[in-house]
Design an enzyme around this catalytic site. Structure first.
Site, mmCIF file in Angstrom:
data_model
loop_
_atom_site.group_PDB
_atom_site.id
_atom_site.type_symbol
_atom_site.label_atom_id
_atom_site.label_comp_id
_atom_site.label_asym_id
_atom_site.label_seq_id
_atom_site.Cartn_x
_atom_site.Cartn_y
_atom_site.Cartn_z
ATOM 1 N N HIS A 1 -15.301 -6.545 -19.987
ATOM 2 C CA HIS A 1 -16.708 -6.620 -20.384
ATOM 3 C C HIS A 1 -17.445 -5.346 -20.048
ATOM 4 O O HIS A 1 -18.363 -4.939 -20.757
ATOM 5 C CB HIS A 1 -17.359 -7.859 -19.757
ATOM 6 C CG HIS A 1 -16.866 -9.115 -20.382
ATOM 7 N ND1 HIS A 1 -15.990 -9.959 -19.744
ATOM 8 C CD2 HIS A 1 -17.061 -9.626 -21.615
ATOM 9 C CE1 HIS A 1 -15.689 -10.953 -20.570
ATOM 10 N NE2 HIS A 1 -16.325 -10.777 -21.700
ATOM 11 N N ARG B 1 -24.579 -11.998 -26.789
ATOM 12 C CA ARG B 1 -23.966 -12.408 -25.513
ATOM 13 C C ARG B 1 -25.081 -12.711 -24.514
ATOM 14 O O ARG B 1 -25.482 -11.858 -23.719
ATOM 15 C CB ARG B 1 -23.078 -11.291 -24.970
ATOM 16 C CG ARG B 1 -21.816 -11.024 -25.756
ATOM 17 C CD ARG B 1 -20.962 -9.983 -25.051
ATOM 18 N NE ARG B 1 -19.609 -9.897 -25.556
ATOM 19 C CZ ARG B 1 -19.175 -8.951 -26.391
ATOM 20 N NH1 ARG B 1 -19.993 -8.020 -26.834
ATOM 21 N NH2 ARG B 1 -17.920 -8.950 -26.791
ATOM 22 N N ARG C 1 -24.747 -17.077 -28.803
ATOM 23 C CA ARG C 1 -23.647 -17.724 -28.091
ATOM 24 C C ARG C 1 -24.158 -18.226 -26.749
ATOM 25 O O ARG C 1 -24.878 -17.502 -26.055
ATOM 26 C CB ARG C 1 -22.516 -16.729 -27.878
ATOM 27 C CG ARG C 1 -21.367 -17.342 -27.095
ATOM 28 C CD ARG C 1 -20.211 -16.394 -26.956
ATOM 29 N NE ARG C 1 -20.467 -15.364 -25.961
ATOM 30 C CZ ARG C 1 -19.592 -14.415 -25.637
ATOM 31 N NH1 ARG C 1 -18.440 -14.367 -26.272
ATOM 32 N NH2 ARG C 1 -19.872 -13.517 -24.726
ATOM 33 N N GLU D 1 -11.087 -18.391 -29.570
ATOM 34 C CA GLU D 1 -10.617 -17.302 -28.705
ATOM 35 C C GLU D 1 -9.553 -17.789 -27.722
ATOM 36 O O GLU D 1 -9.221 -17.091 -26.774
ATOM 37 C CB GLU D 1 -11.783 -16.630 -27.981
ATOM 38 C CG GLU D 1 -12.692 -17.544 -27.205
ATOM 39 C CD GLU D 1 -13.856 -16.796 -26.553
ATOM 40 O OE1 GLU D 1 -13.831 -15.566 -26.462
ATOM 41 O OE2 GLU D 1 -14.812 -17.485 -26.131
ATOM 42 N N ASN E 1 -10.890 -10.491 -28.361
ATOM 43 C CA ASN E 1 -10.757 -9.909 -27.013
ATOM 44 C C ASN E 1 -10.059 -10.890 -26.088
ATOM 45 O O ASN E 1 -9.150 -10.535 -25.341
ATOM 46 C CB ASN E 1 -12.127 -9.566 -26.427
ATOM 47 C CG ASN E 1 -12.880 -8.589 -27.287
ATOM 48 O OD1 ASN E 1 -12.269 -7.883 -28.074
ATOM 49 N ND2 ASN E 1 -14.190 -8.547 -27.157
ATOM 50 N N ASP E 2 -10.502 -12.144 -26.144
ATOM 51 C CA ASP E 2 -9.859 -13.165 -25.318
ATOM 52 C C ASP E 2 -8.597 -13.714 -25.977
ATOM 53 O O ASP E 2 -7.620 -13.998 -25.298
ATOM 54 C CB ASP E 2 -10.835 -14.313 -25.029
ATOM 55 C CG ASP E 2 -11.724 -13.976 -23.846
ATOM 56 O OD1 ASP E 2 -11.187 -13.522 -22.819
ATOM 57 O OD2 ASP E 2 -12.955 -14.119 -23.946
ATOM 58 N N ARG F 1 -7.192 -8.687 -19.875
ATOM 59 C CA ARG F 1 -7.882 -7.691 -20.695
ATOM 60 C C ARG F 1 -8.557 -6.603 -19.867
ATOM 61 O O ARG F 1 -8.917 -5.559 -20.395
ATOM 62 C CB ARG F 1 -8.914 -8.379 -21.596
ATOM 63 C CG ARG F 1 -9.978 -9.119 -20.831
ATOM 64 C CD ARG F 1 -10.815 -10.016 -21.726
ATOM 65 N NE ARG F 1 -11.978 -9.348 -22.258
ATOM 66 C CZ ARG F 1 -12.957 -9.962 -22.909
ATOM 67 N NH1 ARG F 1 -12.890 -11.267 -23.139
ATOM 68 N NH2 ARG F 1 -13.997 -9.298 -23.351
ATOM 69 N N CYS G 1 -15.421 -11.412 -34.119
ATOM 70 C CA CYS G 1 -16.375 -10.645 -33.306
ATOM 71 C C CYS G 1 -15.734 -9.966 -32.104
ATOM 72 O O CYS G 1 -16.434 -9.498 -31.216
ATOM 73 C CB CYS G 1 -17.543 -11.532 -32.871
ATOM 74 S SG CYS G 1 -17.037 -12.923 -31.858
HETATM 75 C C1 PEP Z 1 -14.023 -12.131 -27.501
HETATM 76 O O1 PEP Z 1 -13.452 -12.705 -26.577
HETATM 77 O O2 PEP Z 1 -13.419 -11.592 -28.464
HETATM 78 C C2 PEP Z 1 -15.484 -12.026 -27.525
HETATM 79 C C3 PEP Z 1 -16.114 -11.506 -28.552
HETATM 80 O O3 PEP Z 1 -16.164 -12.460 -26.435
HETATM 81 P P1 PEP Z 1 -16.301 -11.631 -25.061
HETATM 82 O O4 PEP Z 1 -15.779 -10.238 -25.321
HETATM 83 O O5 PEP Z 1 -17.732 -11.658 -24.703
HETATM 84 O O6 PEP Z 1 -15.439 -12.395 -24.128
HETATM 85 MG MG MG Z 2 -14.530 -14.001 -25.210
#
Ligand code: PEP
Ligand code: MG
Length: 580
Positions: A191, A298, A334, A433, A456-457, A467, A504
């Site tokens: 993050h 976010r 979200r 995710e 991302n997750d 990550r 996203c």
């Molecule tokens: C993701 O996990 O792809 C996402 C967009 O959420 P975050 O990066 O805030 O976990």
């Molecule tokens: Mg996420």
């Protein structure tokens, strides 16, 4: 000149003097400061002594009431050490004569002090070693805390060098004079990295031991394209980088020319390019870059920036600001994605052994119904002011989704009873995710209004790779064949079910994946506002059939390397000047 390699997480080039942020409980490396900073370091030291004495005074009074005189006596000894002038004079001498930072000078003097006690063969005095360590920690906490405060009041541009950076400290950089960041630890999809990219700060993470090599005032180049950090560059390197910096700025300026053009393929297929934002003020940035709306807000950053739980009205104002700044464009809010590296670990009494698999995101919200309901009320109220969708993160089961919706209905009923206006028909969707949600997408598609794929997750959980951990970052890749296949399945399932599907994760903003994702059938991309122009440029250059061919071929590969090499070659044909 010294060149260190890391992982570039935010593109661009930053050139400036270093400011080094130390972490508490982390070995304080030997570090000198610029001559002009010596006085300031001495003042920081004075204040740290004063703050430590005041703090101890308060604590001693409390403890003597609760625990008796004996405990208070221990702290009297601490107070004695801090109040005698010798220690202070010695540390000040190290700052003034050797130009050591206040933190390093303190740590050095206190270690010497400890060694004196260690040499004495008396068990009663051995205990004093621990006391000295305690005093050192107290002083360092005040010194380092003040350095962090200083970040907000810098008078000239700097590159921030640090062992680690939490998302909340990263969030505070947006209003500072920091122009680039380099960190010892961290992975590409953490993050903190996402925030640095959102703020447009050239950054490199995972540069092992960097912070112990750099002193405040050293000239630094952060090369957020080629994964390197250069300490004390020579004149030729500096010139080469200044030229490169100017070229980069020019490319960015040219891209702004795309702002008014529609996001469509060469043969006219329409796309929606949306923005991921963390702060209400970024909504303006989305419009500047030609975004069609907000695909991911976010909201947890309201927590990360503030000191406590934001109230319903504070949240309502923040959501309203985003919605009104977007002037009629859609906004997907979200619900809090707290936990793991965001906030709750800092607050929790007991650290979780596996925070990424722990009490995070929707799980945390469903445990803290009071907090969750306050947020839902604020969203429902703000949603009367524009086109707003509500999205739940990290969903793994239909039961969880239904439970979250029940809380939403509760919040609606309460608002109804109180006669407060709200949006009764808000569209509700989920982030896909987790592998569980992706595999069960067909079932979800019957109940949810929309989905957004959070790669991302999803990549983290599909590949079992943290990550945010630089030690395993080479295994973290959105180009893994299993990731491609899962994304393809989710897009196809949503299309069949007739529900909207966006993506996203960071991958949506990386030109390497633009043709692939469009070819897989994705029509809504949500990304950091900075990335919108380049993705738009690429989409406008390609016909849909061409992108479908690229996707079809990419799906045939068995290894991540083959996928990356193939996509890189295809993208380079179109963007030969880009560092892809
Ligand atoms: C993701 O996990 O792809 C996402 C967009 O959420 P975050 O990066 O805030 O976990
Ligand atoms: Mg996420």
């Amino acid at each position: 000149m010294e060149i260190l390699r890391g992982i570039a997480v935010s593109p661009g080039i930053a050139i400036a003097e270093a400011i080094v942020l130390d972490a508490e409980d982390y070995r304080i490396p030997q570090r000198t400061v610029a001559p002009a900073d010596v006085e300031h370091q001495a003042e920081i030291l004075e204040r740290a002594f004063a703050a430590s004495v005041a703090e101890l005074d308060r604590q001693r009074d409390g403890w003597s009431n609760e625990l008796g005189q004996h405990t208070a006596d221990i702290f009297n000894w601490h107070l004695g050490v801090l109040s005698t002038p010798q220690l202070r004079t010695q540390i000040k001498g190290l700052i003034q004569e050797s130009r050591f930072s206040a933190a390093y000078a303190t740590s050095l003097a206190m270690r010497r002090f400890q060694r004196r006690f260690k040499k004495i063969d008396d068990p009663a005095l051995a205990e004093r070693v621990r006391d000295v360590r305690d005093i050192e920690r107290r002083l360092l906490r005040h010194i380092l805390g003040e350095t962090r405060e200083d970040l907000a009041h810098l008078s000239r541009p700097v590159v921030l060098i640090t062992h680690e950076l939490t998302p909340s400290v990263a969030a505070s950089l947006s209003s500072s004079k920091v122009v680039g960041v380099a960190i010892d630890v961290g992975g590409p999809a953490s993050h903190t990295s996402i925030l640095l990219r959102a703020m447009g700060l050239p950054s490199v993470v995972g540069v092992t031991d960097l912070s112990s090599h750099v002193s405040g005032g050293d000239m630094i180049i952060v090369d957020g394209v080629n994964d390197i950090v250069i300490i004390a560059p020579d004149a030729a390197t500096l010139k080469q980088y200044r030229d490169q910096q100017n070229r980069y700025k020019k490319i960015r300026q040219e891209l702004t020319g795309l702002r008014e053009l529609p996001a469509e393929s060469h043969d006219g297929v329409e796309f929606k390019l949306l923005a991921n934002v963390e702060f209400p003020s970024e909504a303006a940035h989305c419009i500047e870059q030609g975004g069609d709306g907000i695909g991911l807000y976010r909201t947890e950053f309201l927590y990360l920036q503030g000191r406590g739980d934001p109230t319903e009205d504070e949240q309502y104002e923040a959501y309203r600001e985003v919605i009104s700044n977007m002037a009629g464009r859609p906004v997907t809010i979200r619900t809090f994605d707290l936990g793991a590296d965001k906030y709750t670990q800092d607050k929790s009494v007991e650290r979780e052994p596996n925070p990424m698999l722990g009490l995070r995101s929707i799980r945390y919200s469903l445990q803290r119904l009071d907090m969750f309901k306050v947020q839902l009320r604020a969203v429902l109220r703000a949603a009367t002011e524009g086109e707003v969708r509500l999205m739940f993160p990290l969903i793994i089961s239909l039961m969880e989704f239904r439970q979250a919706k029940m809380v939403l209905h509760d919040a609606m009923e309460d608002l109804e009873d109180e006669g407060i206006p709200f949006n009764h028909d808000i569209e509700v969707g989920i982030m896909v995710e987790t592998p569980a949600a992706a595999i069960q997408c067909r079932d979800f598609a019957r109940e949810v209004g929309f989905v957004s794929i959070g790669t991302n997750d999803l990549v983290q959980y599909l590949l079992a790779v943290d990550r945010g951990n630089e030690k395993v970052s080479r295994f973290y890749s959105s180009a893994h064949p299993s990731v491609l296949r899962v994304i393809h399945d989710v897009i196809k399932t949503c299309r069949k079910a007739g529900i909207s599907c966006s993506l996203c994760g960071e991958m949506a903003g990386q030109p390497l994946y633009t043709m692939l994702l469009a070819g897989l059938g994705l029509r809504q991309f949500s990304m950091g506002p900075h990335d919108i122009p380049e993705v738009k440029k690429l989409l406008r250059m390609c016909k849909i059939k061409q992108m479908e061919r690229v996707a079809k071929r990419a799906l045939t590969f068995e290894t991540e390397r083959q996928v990356v090499n193939y996509l890189r070659a295809q993208t380079r044909k179109l963007l030969p000047d880009d560092p892809i």
